[in-house]
Design a protein around this motif. Structure first.
Motif, mmCIF file in Angstrom:
data_model
loop_
_atom_site.group_PDB
_atom_site.id
_atom_site.type_symbol
_atom_site.label_atom_id
_atom_site.label_comp_id
_atom_site.label_asym_id
_atom_site.label_seq_id
_atom_site.Cartn_x
_atom_site.Cartn_y
_atom_site.Cartn_z
ATOM 1 N N GLY A 82 29.215 66.643 -73.943
ATOM 2 C CA GLY A 82 28.323 67.977 -74.006
ATOM 3 C C GLY A 82 27.920 68.797 -72.350
ATOM 4 O O GLY A 82 28.360 67.332 -71.618
ATOM 5 N N ARG A 83 27.647 69.786 -72.214
ATOM 6 C CA ARG A 83 27.634 70.083 -70.983
ATOM 7 C C ARG A 83 26.019 69.747 -70.543
ATOM 8 O O ARG A 83 25.083 70.043 -71.898
ATOM 9 C CB ARG A 83 27.532 71.647 -71.147
ATOM 10 C CG ARG A 83 26.972 72.392 -69.738
ATOM 11 C CD ARG A 83 27.046 73.527 -70.409
ATOM 12 N NE ARG A 83 28.218 74.126 -69.886
ATOM 13 C CZ ARG A 83 28.511 76.004 -70.268
ATOM 14 N NH1 ARG A 83 27.328 76.000 -70.357
ATOM 15 N NH2 ARG A 83 29.462 76.381 -70.235
ATOM 16 N N VAL A 84 26.133 68.880 -69.611
ATOM 17 C CA VAL A 84 24.425 68.060 -69.271
ATOM 18 C C VAL A 84 23.957 69.114 -68.149
ATOM 19 O O VAL A 84 24.105 69.594 -67.397
ATOM 20 C CB VAL A 84 24.465 67.102 -68.415
ATOM 21 C CG1 VAL A 84 23.660 66.741 -68.128
ATOM 22 C CG2 VAL A 84 25.106 66.332 -69.708
ATOM 23 N N SER A 85 22.366 69.790 -68.112
ATOM 24 C CA SER A 85 21.782 69.905 -67.549
ATOM 25 C C SER A 85 20.399 69.312 -67.442
ATOM 26 O O SER A 85 19.724 69.015 -68.088
ATOM 27 C CB SER A 85 21.308 71.835 -68.148
ATOM 28 O OG SER A 85 22.368 72.316 -67.702
ATOM 29 N N ALA A 86 19.992 69.725 -66.085
ATOM 30 C CA ALA A 86 19.135 68.219 -65.729
ATOM 31 C C ALA A 86 18.291 68.706 -64.119
ATOM 32 O O ALA A 86 18.303 69.223 -63.735
ATOM 33 C CB ALA A 86 20.170 67.158 -65.359
ATOM 34 N N LEU A 87 16.878 69.181 -65.022
ATOM 35 C CA LEU A 87 16.400 68.701 -63.899
ATOM 36 C C LEU A 87 15.538 67.388 -62.986
ATOM 37 O O LEU A 87 14.327 67.207 -64.368
ATOM 38 C CB LEU A 87 15.050 69.841 -63.986
ATOM 39 C CG LEU A 87 13.934 70.624 -63.766
ATOM 40 C CD1 LEU A 87 14.202 71.250 -62.508
ATOM 41 C CD2 LEU A 87 12.944 71.166 -64.116
ATOM 42 N N LEU A 88 15.953 67.214 -62.524
ATOM 43 C CA LEU A 88 15.062 65.371 -62.069
ATOM 44 C C LEU A 88 14.233 65.493 -60.377
ATOM 45 O O LEU A 88 14.194 64.946 -60.816
ATOM 46 C CB LEU A 88 17.014 65.476 -61.347
ATOM 47 C CG LEU A 88 17.903 64.596 -62.857
ATOM 48 C CD1 LEU A 88 18.917 64.012 -62.420
ATOM 49 C CD2 LEU A 88 16.990 63.471 -63.720
ATOM 50 N N GLU A 89 14.454 66.678 -60.108
ATOM 51 C CA GLU A 89 13.563 66.538 -59.053
ATOM 52 C C GLU A 89 13.442 68.074 -58.551
ATOM 53 O O GLU A 89 14.155 68.860 -59.275
ATOM 54 C CB GLU A 89 14.191 65.821 -57.307
ATOM 55 C CG GLU A 89 15.230 66.061 -57.284
ATOM 56 C CD GLU A 89 15.870 65.242 -56.901
ATOM 57 O OE1 GLU A 89 16.121 65.393 -55.244
ATOM 58 O OE2 GLU A 89 15.948 63.912 -56.587
ATOM 59 N N LEU A 90 12.202 68.607 -57.593
ATOM 60 C CA LEU A 90 12.070 69.987 -56.668
ATOM 61 C C LEU A 90 13.777 70.369 -56.713
ATOM 62 O O LEU A 90 13.537 69.503 -55.494
ATOM 63 C CB LEU A 90 10.655 69.921 -56.729
ATOM 64 C CG LEU A 90 9.664 69.145 -56.913
ATOM 65 C CD1 LEU A 90 8.722 69.170 -55.717
ATOM 66 C CD2 LEU A 90 9.186 69.952 -57.901
ATOM 67 N N GLY A 91 13.432 71.033 -57.231
ATOM 68 C CA GLY A 91 14.860 72.520 -56.334
ATOM 69 C C GLY A 91 16.160 71.824 -56.487
ATOM 70 O O GLY A 91 16.885 71.882 -55.110
ATOM 71 N N SER A 92 16.137 70.122 -57.418
ATOM 72 C CA SER A 92 17.180 69.939 -57.373
ATOM 73 C C SER A 92 18.876 70.599 -57.700
ATOM 74 O O SER A 92 18.990 71.465 -58.084
ATOM 75 C CB SER A 92 17.341 68.662 -58.064
ATOM 76 O OG SER A 92 18.216 68.358 -58.619
ATOM 77 N N GLY A 93 19.334 70.421 -56.190
ATOM 78 C CA GLY A 93 20.625 71.317 -56.168
ATOM 79 C C GLY A 93 20.458 71.724 -55.892
ATOM 80 O O GLY A 93 21.864 73.329 -55.541
#
Length: 419
Positions: free
Chosen positions: A87-98
């Motif tokens: 599946g399509r993964v959306s991740a918020l792993l750290e501040l301002g990631s990416g």
């Protein structure tokens, strides 16, 4: 289509550490002599997450939670093992990631959207919703390097929450937002959950884990100690924080002379932990006049939670606390003797203590539990029993919600009377 959204088989992650930078060069020039120190952040992780499931991951800092999420998100490769993500993964792993700090918020929204698989037109259609959710005003057209940490995470979450993920990964970054933003995020996460999105949720907020998740996983020193019912896993996590044990066996509760006053059936014992320097001997609920309330209390009346404790050693720093929860595990009220500024003097071995928490009942009708704990001022657990008393509240007036605010109502009209 497989019902498994995420599959990890024997996944481990090793980092190489060198005492000095020159040791890295020595290892290249002298390969037979190792100068490396190996640190295994993850060890033999086996995990399957069903499509549409919400899994909470809890554990102390350094337990491997973030490393695990990065491997699932694909931003980190495992040293050994197999990872399958459907599946399509959306991740918020750290501040301002990416985010690129030199680009504006608007530019980063489009760049991140493309990375997550959306077309330029799809992002443009969603941009107004993303901007409204983030609520950063004119900063949307300013470089991200000018953002506060709260603004960066607002925009990051707004992007991942509107890119139609099939798998959503949320780390503890949401904790930096204000209460209003956190409430909006939780509402959005619940909406995605209802749509069948698979969610991995890392949080130190145990109430959120118990409310939101179908299962929870407890991590410690790079391993998964337990996967199961969120309430049970959270209880074991609390035990882990206050003990050097990695697991608590419910059948050990009666050890060290502790007498179970709740149930004689070892299969029905509630979760309990502590070092036994003081022991909870009895807990009961009474009416304001001291008569035993059994299991029912009326909204608007007063009641007491009475706790009998016996010291097993000489102690001078006992803190006695209570927590009242509803059936979803939400703490509706909690306090302790330290917060109430009631200091216990030195207690001798064998001495008995009676603590009486007196309070009005503003709870609305429903079923509630009482958790009782005694610990040192530094947080070392002496004895802690989860949800050991169950009581029911009835309300003859009736209202909605968890609490009865004892609301009064006035209605005024301004009528013109024709004579």
């Amino acid at each position: 289509m497989s019902d498994i959204a995420i599959s990890l088989k024997n996944v481990s992650k090793c980092y190489k550490r060198y005492a000095r930078p020159v040791d890295r060069l020595k290892e290249i020039l002298l390969p037979r002599r190792s100068h490396v120190q190996e640190f295994w952040a993850l060890q033999d992780i086996n995990l399957e997450i069903n499509r549409g499931e919400t899994l909470g991951i809890i554990g102390q800092n350094g337990s491997g939670k973030s490393t695990l999420l990065q491997i699932i998100a694909g931003t980190l490769m495992p040293t050994t093992g197999e990872v399958g993500v459907n599946g399509r993964v959306s991740a918020l792993l750290e501040l301002g990631s990416g985010f690129n700090p030199e680009f504006t918020g608007r530019q980063n929204v489009f760049f991140n959207g493309r990375i997550l698989g959306l077309s330029q037109l799809e992002i443009a259609d969603k941009f107004d919703d993303i901007e409204a959710f983030a609520e950063i005003g004119d900063f949307i057209d300013q470089p991200v390097k000018t953002y506060s940490s709260g603004m960066a995470v607002r925009l990051a979450f707004a992007v991942i929450a509107h890119t139609e993920p099939t798998i959503l990964i949320v780390d503890e970054a949401l904790a930096v937002g204000d209460a209003k933003f956190q409430a909006r995020c939780m509402k959005r996460i619940r909406h995605l959950k209802e749509q069948g999105v698979t969610i991995l949720f890392v949080s130190h907020d145990s109430s959120s884990v118990k409310m939101l998740c179908q299962r929870a996983a407890l991590m410690n020193h790079g391993r998964i100690l337990e996967i199961g019912n969120p309430k049970d896993v959270v209880n074991h996590y609390i035990a882990l924080l206050s003990s050097d044990k990695t697991q608590v066996d419910a059948k050990e509760i009666n050890s060290a002379g502790r007498e179970d006053f709740i149930s004689r059936d070892p299969e029905k014992l509630l979760h309990r932990h502590g070092n036994n320097l003081a022991i909870i001997k009895d807990v009961k609920i009474t009416h304001a006049d001291g008569s035993e309330a059994k299991t029912k209390i009326e909204t608007g009346t007063g009641f007491n939670i009475v706790i009998l404790i016996e010291a097993q050693a000489e102690l001078s720093d006992i803190v006695i606390g209570i927590s009242i929860r509803n059936l979803l595990g939400v703490v509706v009220y909690g306090t302790n003797s330290f917060l109430k500024r009631v200091k216990l003097t030195k207690v001798n071995k064998g001495e008995k203590i009676t603590a009486r928490f007196k309070m009005p009942c503003y709870l609305n009708r429903g079923t509630y539990t009482v958790t009782v704990g005694i610990h040192s001022e530094e947080g070392l657990s002496y004895d802690w029993v989860d949800e050991l008393v169950v009581f029911e509240v009835y309300n003859i007036d009736g209202c909605e919600g968890i609490v009865d605010m004892d609301c009064s109502l006035e209605i005024n009209t301004d009528r013109i009377v024709n004579v």
